[in-house]
Design an enzyme around this catalytic site. Sequence first.
Site, short mmCIF file in Angstrom:
data_model
loop_
_atom_site.label_atom_id
_atom_site.label_comp_id
_atom_site.label_asym_id
_atom_site.label_seq_id
_atom_site.Cartn_x
_atom_site.Cartn_y
_atom_site.Cartn_z
CE1 TYR A 22 -3.76 -2.34 0.12
CE2 TYR A 22 -2.74 -3.27 2.08
CZ TYR A 22 -3.69 -3.34 1.08
OH TYR A 22 -4.56 -4.40 1.03
CG ASN A 72 -10.22 1.34 -0.87
OD1 ASN A 72 -10.65 0.19 -0.82
ND2 ASN A 72 -8.92 1.63 -0.82
CG HIS A 78 -12.57 -8.55 -1.57
ND1 HIS A 78 -12.40 -8.12 -2.87
CD2 HIS A 78 -11.56 -7.98 -0.85
CE1 HIS A 78 -11.33 -7.34 -2.92
NE2 HIS A 78 -10.80 -7.23 -1.71
CG ASP A 85 -28.39 -5.21 -0.86
OD1 ASP A 85 -28.14 -5.41 -2.07
OD2 ASP A 85 -28.82 -6.11 -0.10
CG HIS A 98 -9.72 -1.70 -4.83
ND1 HIS A 98 -10.23 -2.02 -3.60
CD2 HIS A 98 -10.71 -1.95 -5.73
CE1 HIS A 98 -11.47 -2.46 -3.75
NE2 HIS A 98 -11.79 -2.43 -5.03
CG LEU A 99 -4.65 2.66 -1.82
CD1 LEU A 99 -4.86 2.30 -0.37
CD2 LEU A 99 -3.77 3.88 -1.94
CB SER A 100 -3.27 -3.30 -3.92
OG SER A 100 -4.52 -3.82 -3.48
NE ARG A 109 -5.97 -9.35 -0.80
CZ ARG A 109 -6.21 -8.99 0.47
NH1 ARG A 109 -7.14 -8.11 0.75
NH2 ARG A 109 -5.50 -9.51 1.45
#
Length: 144
Positions: A22, A72, A78, A85, A98-100, A109
């Site tokens: 990260y 994020n 996941h 909802d 997402h950072l990654s 993931r």
Amino acid sequence: MKIMVIHGANLNMLGAREPSIYGNITIDSIDAELQKIASASEVYLESFQSNFEGVLVEKIQSLHDFDAIIINAGAYTHTSIAIRDALLAINKPFIEVHLSNIYAREEFRHRSYLSDIAVGVISGLGAESYYAAIRYFLAGNPRG
Ligand code: DQA
């Protein structure tokens, strides 16, 4: 225009958390940069972080006043049908960030409960994932 940035579980640990994945950037510096980008365009931006799924659901439910969301959700991406909802219920355009690169990591993931209802997904650009998302909305591309 009003934009809400939502950070989910463990993102308060950025900077200290798995820096090889990260990086060293903190959530505060990401939020500060987003704020800078927003105020340059005279856009109202708010950021919110929680580690609790129900708190995130309630925050999303409260976003009637907002025009767009950048989220994020961390690991809830996941797992959380409840966050999905809530996003469907509030019916605002959102970008999943997402950072990654979640697709270059563990199989669990690769599934996101948010991607198919998002305007778009930006994953793997580090903090730039957030900055690209806000720039998209500022360019007037809500597609919601
Ligand atoms: C993350 C990726 C998720 O898989 C993980 O659980 C996170 C952070 C990211 O920004 O890369 O907490 O959303």
